[in-house]
Design an enzyme around this catalytic site. Sequence first.
Site, PDB file in Angstrom:
ATOM      1  N   GLY A 152      -0.894 -13.147  -7.911  1.00 31.10           N
ATOM      2  CA  GLY A 152      -1.341 -13.349  -6.528  1.00 31.10           C
ATOM      3  C   GLY A 152      -0.529 -14.392  -5.782  1.00 31.10           C
TER       4      GLY A 152
ATOM      5  N   HIS B 290      -5.098 -11.917  -5.360  1.00 27.07           N
ATOM      6  CA  HIS B 290      -4.136 -10.854  -5.044  1.00 27.07           C
ATOM      7  C   HIS B 290      -4.221 -10.490  -3.556  1.00 27.07           C
ATOM      8  CE1 HIS B 290      -4.514 -10.028  -9.474  1.00 27.07           C
ATOM      9  NE2 HIS B 290      -3.205  -9.942  -9.325  1.00 27.07           N
ATOM     10  N   GLY B 291      -3.064 -10.270  -2.929  1.00 25.39           N
ATOM     11  CA  GLY B 291      -3.028  -9.837  -1.531  1.00 25.39           C
ATOM     12  C   GLY B 291      -3.203 -11.007  -0.576  1.00 25.39           C
TER      13      GLY B 291
ATOM     14  N   ASP C 259       2.847  -4.165 -15.410  1.00 25.37           N
ATOM     15  CA  ASP C 259       1.895  -5.116 -14.823  1.00 25.37           C
ATOM     16  C   ASP C 259       0.480  -4.506 -14.819  1.00 25.37           C
ATOM     17  OD1 ASP C 259       1.225  -7.458 -13.446  1.00 25.37           O
ATOM     18  OD2 ASP C 259       1.677  -6.612 -11.477  1.00 25.37           O
ATOM     19  N   HIS C 260      -0.512  -5.297 -15.165  1.00 25.69           N
ATOM     20  CA  HIS C 260      -1.918  -4.859 -15.135  1.00 25.69           C
ATOM     21  C   HIS C 260      -2.142  -3.524 -15.847  1.00 25.69           C
ATOM     22  CE1 HIS C 260      -3.424  -8.048 -12.580  1.00 25.69           C
ATOM     23  NE2 HIS C 260      -2.371  -7.895 -11.795  1.00 25.69           N
TER      24      HIS C 260
ATOM     25  N   THR D 198       2.629  -8.424  -2.164  1.00 26.02           N
ATOM     26  CA  THR D 198       2.216  -8.200  -0.764  1.00 26.02           C
ATOM     27  C   THR D 198       3.222  -8.785   0.235  1.00 26.02           C
ATOM     28  OG1 THR D 198      -0.054  -8.322  -1.554  1.00 26.02           O
ATOM     29  CG2 THR D 198       0.252  -8.401   0.830  1.00 26.02           C
TER      30      THR D 198
END
Length: 283
Positions: free
Chosen positions: A208, A179-180, A81-82, A232
């Site tokens: 996200g 995200h988060g 990921d990323h 998260t």
Amino acid sequence: MLVSSKELFKVARKNKFAIPAANFVDQNSIKAYISVAEKLNLPIILSYAEAHKDVLSFDEALVLGKYYGEKAKVPVVLHLDHGTTKELIMRAIDEGFKSVMLDDSMDSFEDNVKNTKEIVEYAHLRGVVVEAEIGHVGNGEGYKSNDDSDSIYTTVEEAKKFAKLTNVDSLAISIGTAHGAYKGKPVIDFDRLKEIRDAIDTPLVLHGGSSTGDINLGRCATEGISKINIYTDLVTAAFNKAQTTKSNDYYELRNAQTEGMKECLEHYYGVFQTKRFNDEVKK
Ligand code: 13P
């Protein structure tokens, strides 16, 4: 068993559901995710984010992901990921990841195309699939409203052009998530999602997922997104469950964390309608 996401995404897109991509950060989280997937008899995408390298190194993630993924009784996709550097992405391709993401979303469109093409060519020769991102999914911390966030929404024209030029296997799009945890309330642009889904055949990915809300995520899953990333909410659920446990015992606290993660992931399998995977398999 370890598999590619290629066929899974075809089934997901056709049957209007999404597969959860859960970020693992240690052995406990990876075991928790696989046990939920096995209980429900559904596929899982195990995501290792390069950003987590301080808590779990790439080498550790590779060993854990391959070991538990191969042993699993359900289809498991080991995904990077990323990924930000070509070196790491190519290592992931060479050493056993079935899927990699190149996150070049903060670069210019032209550079994103050029770099993605290069990774796609390298990966496809080795049977690995590639995810890229256009537009940019920002951070929940910087999200006040959909008009005032650090996200850049994906346009239909860019999605069409990018898919055609790169031959990428899946595309992360920005339609209102972050995200988060969010500061404000997320507003998803479902019209944009529909327009992009109708314009290209490439499976679409939503980053996200956490705190986006079940109604929003359920709609994303049934209206064109094939993979939803969640992190998260999983660690928050683990923390909250441990907080409610009065015990001081190390193992009881650890088990409580695992239970929290499992409950959260099982909940999202329901929200994403992933059970439709088995309807397809029974056909
Ligand atoms: P969340 O932490 O918001 O669920 O995002 C996870 C993610 O998109 C990982 O790529």
